[in-house]
Structure formats: C-alpha cells, structure tokens
Enzyme design. Structure first.
Site, PDB file in Angstrom:
ATOM      1  N   CYS A   2       0.788  -1.229   0.000  1.00  0.00           N
ATOM      2  CA  CYS A   2       0.000   0.000   0.000  1.00  0.00           C
ATOM      3  C   CYS A   2       0.822   1.282   0.000  1.00  0.00           C
ATOM      4  CB  CYS A   2      -0.920   0.021   1.208  1.00  0.00           C
ATOM      5  SG  CYS A   2      -1.967  -1.420   1.326  1.00  0.00           S
ATOM      6  N   ARG A  27       5.173   0.459  -5.595  1.00  0.00           N
ATOM      7  CA  ARG A  27       5.097  -0.392  -4.406  1.00  0.00           C
ATOM      8  C   ARG A  27       4.213  -1.611  -4.650  1.00  0.00           C
ATOM      9  NH1 ARG A  27       6.701   2.477   0.357  1.00  0.00           N
ATOM     10  NH2 ARG A  27       5.443   1.125   1.663  1.00  0.00           N
ATOM     11  N   TRP A  76      -2.903  -2.818  -1.714  1.00  0.00           N
ATOM     12  CA  TRP A  76      -2.509  -4.177  -2.061  1.00  0.00           C
ATOM     13  C   TRP A  76      -3.348  -5.068  -1.148  1.00  0.00           C
ATOM     14  CZ3 TRP A  76      -0.132  -8.600  -0.068  1.00  0.00           C
ATOM     15  CH2 TRP A  76       0.448  -9.463  -1.022  1.00  0.00           C
ATOM     16  N   ASN A 102      -2.111   1.219   5.791  1.00  0.00           N
ATOM     17  CA  ASN A 102      -1.185   0.227   5.245  1.00  0.00           C
ATOM     18  C   ASN A 102      -0.869  -0.732   6.379  1.00  0.00           C
ATOM     19  OD1 ASN A 102       0.839  -1.223   3.981  1.00  0.00           O
ATOM     20  ND2 ASN A 102       2.402   0.356   4.265  1.00  0.00           N
ATOM     21  N   GLY A 103      -1.032  -2.031   6.162  1.00  0.00           N
ATOM     22  CA  GLY A 103      -0.714  -3.001   7.216  1.00  0.00           C
ATOM     23  C   GLY A 103      -1.878  -3.928   7.468  1.00  0.00           C
ATOM     24  N   GLU A 485      19.296 -15.949  -8.777  1.00  0.00           N
ATOM     25  CA  GLU A 485      18.771 -14.612  -9.073  1.00  0.00           C
ATOM     26  C   GLU A 485      18.258 -14.529 -10.525  1.00  0.00           C
ATOM     27  OE1 GLU A 485      17.761 -12.111  -7.705  1.00  0.00           O
ATOM     28  OE2 GLU A 485      18.002 -10.385  -9.004  1.00  0.00           O
ATOM     29  N   LYS A 489      14.338 -13.557 -11.450  1.00  0.00           N
ATOM     30  CA  LYS A 489      13.946 -12.461 -12.355  1.00  0.00           C
ATOM     31  C   LYS A 489      12.936 -12.953 -13.386  1.00  0.00           C
ATOM     32  CE  LYS A 489      14.933  -9.610 -10.624  1.00  0.00           C
ATOM     33  NZ  LYS A 489      15.594  -9.613  -9.384  1.00  0.00           N
ATOM     34  N   GLU A 492       9.509 -13.699 -11.807  1.00  0.00           N
ATOM     35  CA  GLU A 492       8.825 -12.473 -11.389  1.00  0.00           C
ATOM     36  C   GLU A 492       8.175 -11.721 -12.530  1.00  0.00           C
ATOM     37  OE1 GLU A 492      12.018 -10.208  -9.422  1.00  0.00           O
ATOM     38  OE2 GLU A 492      10.470  -9.627  -8.003  1.00  0.00           O
ATOM     39  N   HIS A 508      22.724 -35.036  -8.984  1.00  0.00           N
ATOM     40  CA  HIS A 508      22.008 -35.551  -7.812  1.00  0.00           C
ATOM     41  C   HIS A 508      20.497 -35.412  -7.975  1.00  0.00           C
ATOM     42  CE1 HIS A 508      25.834 -36.062  -5.808  1.00  0.00           C
ATOM     43  NE2 HIS A 508      26.179 -34.872  -6.293  1.00  0.00           N
ATOM     44  N   LYS A 611       6.622  -3.961  -4.448  1.00  0.00           N
ATOM     45  CA  LYS A 611       8.044  -3.620  -4.332  1.00  0.00           C
ATOM     46  C   LYS A 611       8.503  -3.724  -2.891  1.00  0.00           C
ATOM     47  CE  LYS A 611      11.992  -1.920  -5.735  1.00  0.00           C
ATOM     48  NZ  LYS A 611      12.870  -2.901  -6.398  1.00  0.00           N
TER      49      LYS A 611
HETATM   50  O1  M6R Z   1      13.352  -4.218  -0.084  1.00  0.00           O
HETATM   51  P1  M6R Z   1      14.017  -5.557   0.105  1.00  0.00           P
HETATM   52  O2  M6R Z   1      15.380  -5.621  -0.514  1.00  0.00           O
HETATM   53  O3  M6R Z   1      14.040  -5.977   1.557  1.00  0.00           O
HETATM   54  O4  M6R Z   1      13.099  -6.590  -0.649  1.00  0.00           O
HETATM   55  C1  M6R Z   1      13.366  -7.959  -0.558  1.00  0.00           C
HETATM   56  C2  M6R Z   1      12.629  -8.749  -1.626  1.00  0.00           C
HETATM   57  O5  M6R Z   1      11.244  -8.590  -1.472  1.00  0.00           O
HETATM   58  C3  M6R Z   1      13.010  -8.279  -3.030  1.00  0.00           C
HETATM   59  O6  M6R Z   1      14.385  -8.382  -3.260  1.00  0.00           O
HETATM   60  C4  M6R Z   1      12.270  -9.105  -4.097  1.00  0.00           C
HETATM   61  O7  M6R Z   1      12.714 -10.423  -4.075  1.00  0.00           O
HETATM   62  C5  M6R Z   1      12.474  -8.441  -5.450  1.00  0.00           C
HETATM   63  N1  M6R Z   1      11.207  -8.128  -6.040  1.00  0.00           N
HETATM   64  C6  M6R Z   1      13.241  -9.277  -6.404  1.00  0.00           C
HETATM   65  O8  M6R Z   1      13.372  -8.703  -7.652  1.00  0.00           O
END
Ligand code: M6R
Length: 616
Positions: A2, A27, A76, A102-103, A485, A489, A492, A508, A611
């Site tokens: 949010c 966000r 959100w 928010n929360g 990673e 990506k 996501e 394995h 985000k």
């Molecule tokens: O703000 P942060 O670095 O704590 O966020 C952690 C993860 O939520 C963040 O890295 C998430 O995995 C990304 N969207 C990856 O691209």
C-alpha cells in the site's frame, strides 16, 4: 505494498494526491482512491479497483475541486479482494471522516463485533473500515480528532500506518505508525505525509522520518509529533538525497531497463568514499568499534528474495577475506527457528527498501537478543537502518521497478566492502587480496558497462525464445546464487517456470529435467582466475548438452572452450573471480526484461507482487 499520501495546504489537493500515488505505484497495488474536503466542506471520496488510470478516469468523469486537506491510497489487498468497496479511503462518523491504512489489524474481528454492536453498518470486508468506524465513535465522544485518533491507535494490534482527516478539522491530517513506514514532507505553507518520500519528492526534499509508535499531526503551517501517549517528540529533518527526476523513466521503455543501465553508476556511488590510499574502510562500521568486529565469531546475514541472493554472494567474500563463518538465513525463517545467537554474533540485514516486514522483525528480534546489527540498505532513513546499530547505505538511487536490479549489484558491492573492512580490522586480509580487490573495484564500473552492452544480444535471444515454458540456470560458487537470481527475475516478470541450480548438484537429481531443447543458462567461471571450477563447469555443460539441452553460455571474453557445446555464447569482460556475479547477472536481467516484453507483460509492475513487502 500500500502507498499512502497525505496533503494539507492551498495547492491543487487532488493533483498532489494523484502525482504522489503515481510515484508510489511501484510499491504494488490493485486499487486506488482519494478523499478530500470538497467545495462544500464535506468529505468526498473517489475510489476504484484496478490501476490508477481507472481512478483518474473516474475523476475526469466526476471531478473533485479541492484546495485543502486530502489523503490518497493505493491498496494491495489483504482483508478482502481488490474491489471498489474494499478500496481505501474508508469513511466513519457518518461520512464525516476518512481514513487510509497500510498493514494488517490483527484484532479486527473483535473490533468489528464491537462497532457492529454499536450500530455501525460496514460496507466492506476490510480491517481498515473497522478502524474508521471506531475513530468515528471516538470522535463523536470527544469531538477532537487528535485525541480520538490516539485512543483508537492504542487499541490496535498488528501493523499499521494510518492517516485520517475529519470534516470538522479541515486543516488537519493525523497519521500514526506501528511497524510500518511513515514520513513527513515539509513544505512552505503546506505539508505532506507519505509511506515513502516518493509520495512528495516532486514538491519538497525536506523530510522527517516518523519514529516507531509515534503520531504526526500536520496542518499547512505546522508539524507536530507525539508518542502514542500524547507526549511531544522532538524530530529532525533531513534532505532527501535524490530528486524527482531520479524516479522518472527518462525516455526508457521501463524503469527496469533504466535501472539495469544505471548499475555501473550505482556500484561506483556505493564504492565512493570507502576506498582511499588503496585501503578499504567504512566509516559507518568504525562507529561500532573495532572490538565488536574483531570478536565476532559468526555472521548471520538475513534478507529476503533478491537481497538474500546478494547475501549468499557476499557470504563467500566475507568468509574469504574476514575468515569468519557466515550463514545466510531468510528473514522470515530466522526468528522462528530459535537461532543460536551470542554476544559475538554479528547480524547483517540486507534490504533495498529498508521496510521489508520480515527483515525488520528479524532485526528487532536480533536486537532484543543483544546482538550487534548492521543494515545494508538503499533507502535513506528507512526503518531497518534506524533500528540497526550501524547502517551501510548502498547509493543506487531510487529503485522503482519491482524486479530488483541495481539494488542487487549495489548490495553485493556493499557486502564486499564490509568483508574487506572486516578482514582489515581482524588482520585476516592479505595485502595481495586487498590490492586485488581495490583493482577489481576500480575496474568494476567499466566492466559492468560492457555487461550492460549485451542488451541487443539478449533481446534477440528472448525474441527467439518467447514461447519458452521453462528455463534453467546453472552456476558454481558465487555463480550459484547468481543463477538463483537469474531464475527469480524470470519468474517475477515473465511468469515462466525457472530454476537455478548449483552445477555440481545436477547429477544428484535435476539433470532428469533436461530434455531435448530445454534452455539452460550456464555461468562459466573465468578459465584464468578459476581454472579448476572452469573445467568442472565445462564438463557440466557437456553432460547437459549430451542430453539435448540448449546451452546459453555466459563466458569471459576469449574463452573458446565452450564453443563446441554451446548454442549461444554471451561474452563478458574479465573480472576477479569473486566479482563475476556483478557482471554475469546483467545479461540475465536483460533476458528476463526482454522475455517479459516479448510476452506483452508489465515489466515494472508484475502481477501479485509489491516492491516493498510491508506485511509478514
Ligand atoms: O526491499 P528488500 O530488498 O528488503 O526486498 C526484498 C525482496 O522482497 C526483493 O528483493 C524481491 O525479491 C524483489 N522483487 C526481487 O526482484
């Protein structure tokens, strides 16, 4: 999650709120709304499920003329789906007050029963509307917004940033925070509130970070902060280090594309001021005292998602240079496993936003156990660095795309600097290793720039592979978390199945996945810097190739050893072995971006993701 914006002043209130919400879009959200005091002095709300554009359309069809106080929200969904009714703001006191949140309010069921018993008819499924109703009941009793608000927030369990306004106090917006971010923006004859500075950086760069369990009361002329008991709290303002342009796309097709290209600069900015005379030193760590760093017998890195992969990469370097065992734990697992922590444990959290609830809670847990906590963070004055004993900032600038790119490489850079600082203080860093690292840091921005230039090649590849349903990534040593990673990506933003594996683990089990045409990205270590690992990875390539894999090899320029077995080869400049992830990840980022675009998806705001993950 949010996004929250609040405004008091003579400006175009709706315009201020919408521009703030636009900047907070990153966000992640699924509905949006605003409440203002309209020309008749009444609270008017417009809210709608879906993207901000739908709310804007609604405001065009049914405009709101307002110059005064207003609050805006991107939601959100947690309690209740992303519907118009569940969108914020919510009303209380018969429509005379509006509130956004928010929360998560954990005791909402009992509070809901209470307000319903008092005769309030609730129109949504949200926990937030219950709070608005409670505030209405309390306002009716006291006739005073600030004290009513204070009484209500003291009754809430869970996490919240709350903003509220009432028709009878037209110049005031009140806000509270508990385990959720809140910042005040200081203007001339106007003031702002936001869940982060992006909400108001288009209007002012003067900000105040509201501390935990405090309430901010803003009017056009004044800002006051109190604790939940109502006692005044002193505060300091700071200047936001970046301007509104830094959070604009600036001609790029997406924020993610812009942020990928900003990586050389982000790394350079993170290094700046931390290497002098061939020696690495982090002033923020000096404040902890060398004794703490010398005595540390174990380091635990806590983080989530991409930040945890940066942590895994950092762990290799810290162990090598500082000769102290390092383990990486996901923040949300950390405190529930009753971790072994002693006064000699050092906890390093890694977070771009500095607001990730899981990581914040883990840091608080470590603090309660008397452990020294260091935060690696990209967001000035965020909650996690303020809760930590020391903060080492990455200077990547605002990262807007949900998929983290420049923050990731800046986090690795910062962790390496920490490893070198620790190694020097602990006397475990050899002069040769220090010199090699200084050279690698010097050459890093140029090497990353070359990696950024692989864009066209990856765009072609993604174009050919637009129908791909599954992609695997292989790496060894620091290449392993880099592979994880690369896979994250792709999941996501391109919504396709992707997995990263340690290349040695293939036999394995995972090798059973290899079938004719299965695309596999392989991160090949430098034959000059890591000859043994290089030859092992080349053997792994042969093994998967023999089973039909389509091999995309990421190699050091001049390495021809893989040519007979690779379908595609992406060439990168030579770096020190530990620094390879900082260049190897860049083509993986481009590939995910281009595949997402080829599928016509929203690169910057992928479905279901936020985000800043501010709920547990
Ligand atoms: O703000 P942060 O670095 O704590 O966020 C952690 C993860 O939520 C963040 O890295 C998430 O995995 C990304 N969207 C990856 O691209």
């Amino acid at each position: 999650m949010c996004g929250i914006v609040g405004y008091v002043g003579p400006g175009d209130t709706v315009g201020v709120l919408l521009s703030g919400l636009k900047r907070l879009e990153y966000r992640g959200y699924d509905s949006a709304g605003v409440a203002v005091l309209d020309g008749a002095g009444e609270v008017s709300v417009r809210k709608r499920s879906g993207k901000l554009a739908r709310l804007t359309e609604m405001l065009e069809a049914s405009p709101l003329e307002a110059h005064g106080s207003g609050i805006g929200h991107t939601r959100w969904a947690t309690h209740g789906g992303p519907t118009d009714a569940n969108a914020h703001p919510h009303l209380g006191d018969g429509g005379r007050l509006a509130l956004i949140h928010n929360g998560i309010v954990e005791n909402f069921a009992e509070l809901r029963a209470e307000v319903e018993a008092a005769g309030v008819e609730l129109l949504s499924e949200t926990d937030t509307e219950v709070v608005a109703a409670l505030l209405g009941i309390e306002f009716e009793r006291t006739g005073e917004l600030e004290s009513a608000f204070r009484t209500v927030v003291r009754r809430l369990h869970g996490t919240f940033t709350l903003l509220a306004m009432h028709r009878d106090e037209p110049d005031t917006v009140v806000a509270a925070r508990h385990n959720s971010p809140l910042v005040v923006g200081l203007g001339e004859g106007e003031n702002f509130l936001g869940s982060d500075v992006a909400a108001f950086v288009g209007h002012t760069r003067r900000a105040v970070a509201v501390e935990e369990d405090n309430i901010a009361i803003i009017t056009p002329e004044a800002v006051r902060i109190t604790d939940f008991a109502g006692d005044p709290v002193e505060f300091e303002e700071y200047e936001v280090a970046w301007n509104a342009d830094a959070a604009e796309k600036g001609g790029w097709s997406s924020f993610m594309a812009k942020e990928i290209t900003e990586q050389p600069e982000a790394a350079a900015n993170t290094i700046r001021g931390r290497i002098a005379g061939g020696e690495i030193s982090i002033p923020e760590l000096e404040a902890l005292g060398d004794e703490v760093l010398r005595n540390a017998d174990r380091i635990v890195i806590i983080a989530c998602g991409t930040a945890s992969y940066a942590g895994q990469i950092g762990a290799y370097a810290i162990e090598q240079w500082a000769r102290v065992p390092v383990e990486v734990q996901l923040s949300h697992e950390f405190r529930y496993r009753d971790p072994v922590l002693t006064e000699r444990t050092l906890v390093i959290s890694v977070s771009q936003s500095g607001e990730t609830m899981d990581t914040l809670m883990a840091v608080k847990y470590a603090n309660e156990r008397g452990v020294t906590t260091v935060s690696v963070c990209n967001t000035q004055s965020a909650t996690i660095p303020r809760e930590s004993d020391a903060a080492v900032y990455t200077h990547a600038g605002p990262e807007v795309a949900v998929a983290s790119t420049k923050a990731f490489t800046a986090q690795i850079t910062a962790l390496y600097l920490i490893g070198l600082h620790l190694g020097r203080v602990r006397g475990t860093l050899s002069a040769e290793d220090q010199a090699a690292a200084v050279t690698a840091f010097d050459e890093l921005p140029a090497a990353m720039t070359e990696a950024v230039e692989t864009h066209e090649q990856l765009a072609q590849l993604a174009h050919w592979m637009a129908d791909t349903r599954s992609v695997l990534f292989l790496g060894r040593h620091v290449g392993y978390p880099t592979a994880l990673e690369g896979a994250l990506k792709l999941k996501e933003i391109a919504y396709i199945h992707a997995e990263g594996f340690a290349a040695g683990e293939l036999k394995h089990g995972p090798i059973a996945l290899i079938d004719h045409g299965q695309p596999v990205f392989v991160l090949v270590p430098s034959p000059r810097k890591s000859p043994v690992m290089h030859s092992k990875v080349v053997s792994n390539i042969q093994e998967i190739r023999a089973r039909g894999a389509r091999v995309i090899a990421i190699v050091e320029k001049g390495d021809t050893s893989v040519l007979p077995y690779a379908d595609d080869v992406i060439r990168l400049p030579l770096t020190d072995a530990l620094f390879e992830p900082l260049v190897q990840v860049v083509p993986l980022q481009w590939f995910a971006l281009e595949l997402s675009q080829a599928k016509g998806l929203d690169v910057d705001q992928p479905r279901n993701l936020a985000k800043s993950v501010t709920v547990e």
